[in-house]
Motif scaffolding. Structure first.
Motif, PDB file in Angstrom:
ATOM      1  N   SER A  45       2.969   2.687  -2.309  1.00 29.51           N
ATOM      2  CA  SER A  45       1.775   2.237  -2.281  1.00 29.51           C
ATOM      3  C   SER A  45       1.816   1.104  -1.234  1.00 29.51           C
ATOM      4  CB  SER A  45       1.770   1.219  -3.734  1.00 29.51           C
ATOM      5  OG  SER A  45       1.628   2.380  -4.734  1.00 29.51           O
ATOM      6  N   TYR A  46       2.941   0.739  -0.669  1.00 33.05           N
ATOM      7  CA  TYR A  46       2.835  -0.290   0.585  1.00 33.05           C
ATOM      8  C   TYR A  46       1.974   0.600   1.686  1.00 33.05           C
ATOM      9  CZ  TYR A  46       4.445  -2.202   4.888  1.00 33.05           C
ATOM     10  OH  TYR A  46       4.597  -2.676   6.181  1.00 33.05           O
ATOM     11  N   CYS A  47       2.090   1.877   1.843  1.00 28.80           N
ATOM     12  CA  CYS A  47       0.910   2.569   2.688  1.00 28.80           C
ATOM     13  C   CYS A  47      -0.300   2.506   1.971  1.00 28.80           C
ATOM     14  CB  CYS A  47       1.293   3.876   3.082  1.00 28.80           C
ATOM     15  SG  CYS A  47       0.293   4.795   3.948  1.00 28.80           S
ATOM     16  N   ASP A  48      -0.570   2.715   0.877  1.00 23.86           N
ATOM     17  CA  ASP A  48      -2.153   3.262   0.342  1.00 23.86           C
ATOM     18  C   ASP A  48      -2.485   1.754   0.168  1.00 23.86           C
ATOM     19  OD1 ASP A  48      -1.299   5.885   0.422  1.00 23.86           O
ATOM     20  OD2 ASP A  48      -1.124   5.801  -1.991  1.00 23.86           O
ATOM     21  N   GLY A  49      -1.841   0.716  -0.475  1.00 25.50           N
ATOM     22  CA  GLY A  49      -2.408  -0.423  -0.682  1.00 25.50           C
ATOM     23  C   GLY A  49      -2.643  -1.619   0.218  1.00 25.50           C
ATOM     24  N   VAL A  50      -1.581  -1.420   1.381  1.00 27.30           N
ATOM     25  CA  VAL A  50      -1.667  -2.500   2.467  1.00 27.30           C
ATOM     26  C   VAL A  50      -1.666  -2.056   3.572  1.00 27.30           C
ATOM     27  CG1 VAL A  50      -0.185  -4.759   3.037  1.00 27.30           C
ATOM     28  CG2 VAL A  50       0.208  -3.676   0.565  1.00 27.30           C
ATOM     29  N   ALA A  51      -0.686  -1.238   3.947  1.00 24.06           N
ATOM     30  CA  ALA A  51      -0.916  -0.655   5.563  1.00 24.06           C
ATOM     31  C   ALA A  51      -1.829  -0.018   6.040  1.00 24.06           C
ATOM     32  CB  ALA A  51       0.537  -0.050   5.931  1.00 24.06           C
ATOM     33  N   ALA A  52      -2.488   0.962   5.255  1.00 27.64           N
ATOM     34  CA  ALA A  52      -3.557   1.579   5.543  1.00 27.64           C
ATOM     35  C   ALA A  52      -4.843   0.957   5.179  1.00 27.64           C
ATOM     36  CB  ALA A  52      -3.771   2.959   4.499  1.00 27.64           C
ATOM     37  N   PRO A  53      -5.299   0.309   4.176  1.00 25.16           N
ATOM     38  CA  PRO A  53      -6.385  -0.824   4.278  1.00 25.16           C
ATOM     39  C   PRO A  53      -6.440  -1.704   5.557  1.00 25.16           C
ATOM     40  CG  PRO A  53      -5.379  -0.554   1.969  1.00 25.16           C
ATOM     41  CD  PRO A  53      -4.396   0.089   3.039  1.00 25.16           C
ATOM     42  N   LEU A  54      -5.434  -2.099   5.736  1.00 28.84           N
ATOM     43  CA  LEU A  54      -5.362  -3.233   7.022  1.00 28.84           C
ATOM     44  C   LEU A  54      -5.647  -2.315   8.375  1.00 28.84           C
ATOM     45  CD1 LEU A  54      -4.793  -6.017   7.931  1.00 28.84           C
ATOM     46  CD2 LEU A  54      -2.222  -5.475   8.301  1.00 28.84           C
ATOM     47  N   PHE A  55      -4.916  -1.232   8.340  1.00 28.27           N
ATOM     48  CA  PHE A  55      -5.250  -0.329   9.525  1.00 28.27           C
ATOM     49  C   PHE A  55      -6.737  -0.111   9.835  1.00 28.27           C
ATOM     50  CE2 PHE A  55      -5.903   3.675  11.656  1.00 28.27           C
ATOM     51  CZ  PHE A  55      -5.020   3.576  12.658  1.00 28.27           C
ATOM     52  N   TRP A  56      -7.536   0.393   8.599  1.00 30.02           N
ATOM     53  CA  TRP A  56      -8.881   0.665   8.903  1.00 30.02           C
ATOM     54  C   TRP A  56      -9.695  -0.612   8.819  1.00 30.02           C
ATOM     55  CZ3 TRP A  56     -10.020   5.047  10.577  1.00 30.02           C
ATOM     56  CH2 TRP A  56      -9.116   6.163  10.481  1.00 30.02           C
ATOM     57  N   LEU A  57      -9.278  -1.704   8.252  1.00 32.26           N
ATOM     58  CA  LEU A  57      -9.909  -2.838   8.590  1.00 32.26           C
ATOM     59  C   LEU A  57     -10.042  -3.601  10.015  1.00 32.26           C
ATOM     60  CD1 LEU A  57     -11.580  -5.469   7.216  1.00 32.26           C
ATOM     61  CD2 LEU A  57      -9.404  -6.534   6.801  1.00 32.26           C
ATOM     62  N   LEU A  58      -8.683  -3.262  10.565  1.00 30.48           N
ATOM     63  CA  LEU A  58      -8.644  -3.632  11.822  1.00 30.48           C
ATOM     64  C   LEU A  58      -9.240  -2.783  12.858  1.00 30.48           C
ATOM     65  CD1 LEU A  58      -4.928  -4.570  12.225  1.00 30.48           C
ATOM     66  CD2 LEU A  58      -6.715  -6.186  12.460  1.00 30.48           C
ATOM     67  N   LEU A  59      -9.649  -1.489  12.591  1.00 30.88           N
ATOM     68  CA  LEU A  59     -10.190  -0.496  13.236  1.00 30.88           C
ATOM     69  C   LEU A  59     -11.823  -0.623  13.113  1.00 30.88           C
ATOM     70  CD1 LEU A  59      -9.206   1.638  15.192  1.00 30.88           C
ATOM     71  CD2 LEU A  59      -9.306   3.188  13.732  1.00 30.88           C
TER      72      LEU A  59
END
Length: 312
Positions: A155-169
């Protein structure tokens, strides 16, 4: 604009999570996504339809969801920036805030550790059952602790890293489109007969959107824990998911634990391979160590967002 939005959303989530008062009054956007998905599934995923027809209708469901969610995100972002001028980014950050789950994930996993430390195995099973899909009624202390640690890593990926990645992009439409796809995958992206055709598109698109964030998450966990690289490179592909194995293998390597292994779902045992070396005997101390690594890994994401802002 994306970098200050991301940092502000991260700060709001870290400070408040998604407050219960807000949840009681307005719910959470993911709940709206679930209603859309369930409505489409009830109408279109019918057993009398052929496999091919259900797959096409599953693709259509995903398209409907993305058009509604990404379109709304784009329109709201455009409206805020146009109407509020230089302050519009703050409104965008507030709308991006509930897409992140740093605080809630920490709180849920810490609750499992607290129950284990108190000797309350029944309570620990109930707490971990809120964040995992496996059967928990027969789990011992080690099984409960490993389940919590695995969920924390994935969930570190699903809930934090991935949302942040797509928010920045891609800004607000990007982060909410990701959350919509991730919700669809969790609801219908399964291998069981009922879901195999209809949920195919959701599962495959979720794999695609998580491909880079999952590998980034694995690297950041290793950096946060000061090791685990050998297990990461060796065991990341042992997981059935093309992405979940990366953060799980990283966490297993850093903690010196074996994670995954045989797991029961709906009273059916699945003989999954072990990930990592060392002991499978985990407890409250291992959960505490995992949470410490998780906090450091989240701070590394803050540094990435801050570094992007500085470079801009």
């Amino acid at each position: 604009m994306a970098e200050p939005v991301a940092l502000t959303a991260l700060a709001l989530d870290a400070a408040f999570g998604w407050p219960r008062a807000l949840y009681r009054h307005i719910g959470h956007p993911v709940g709206l996504f679930a209603r859309i998905i369930n409505s489409c599934e009830a109408r279109w995923n019918r057993p009398e339809y052929s496999f091919g027809a259900r797959r096409v209708l599953g693709v259509l469901t995903l398209l409907v969801l993305l058009i509604l969610v990404a379109g709304s995100g784009w329109a709201l972002q455009r409206l805020l920036l146009a109407s509020l001028g230089g302050w519009g980014w703050i409104g965008v950050a507030i709308l991006a805030w509930p897409a992140l789950a740093q605080r809630s994930l920490f709180d849920h996993v810490r609750a499992v550790g607290e129950r284990i430390d108190a000797g309350d195995l029944t309570g620990a099973r109930g707490a971990v059952g809120m964040i995992v899909g496996r059967d928990t009624a027969a789990l011992g202390e080690a099984g409960v602790a490993r389940a919590a640690i695995e969920s924390l890593a994935e969930s570190y990926c699903d809930g934090v890293a991935a949302p942040l990645f797509w928010l920045l992009l891609l800004g607000l439409p990007g982060v909410w489109a990701y959350k919509a796809v991730n919700t669809a995958d969790s609801l219908i992206g399964h291998h069981e007969e009922r879901w195999r055709a209809f949920g195919w598109a959701a599962a495959r698109f979720d794999d695609l959107l998580n491909w880079i964030p999952a590998r980034l998450a694995g690297v950041l966990i290793c950096l946060a824990g000061g090791g685990g690289w050998r297990v990461l490179w060796r065991d990341a592909r042992r997981h059935a998911s093309p992405n979940a194995g990366w953060p799980e293998a990283a966490m297993a390597g850093v903690l010196g634990l074996r994670l995954a292994g045989p797991i029961a779902y709906d009273d059916v045992m699945h003989d999954k391979p072990w990930i990592g070396d060392g002991t499978s005997d985990a407890g409250g101390d291992e959960i505490d160590r995992a949470l410490t690594i998780y906090i450091r890994a989240c701070l590394l994401l803050w540094l990435i967002a801050g570094g992007a802002l500085w470079l801009r």
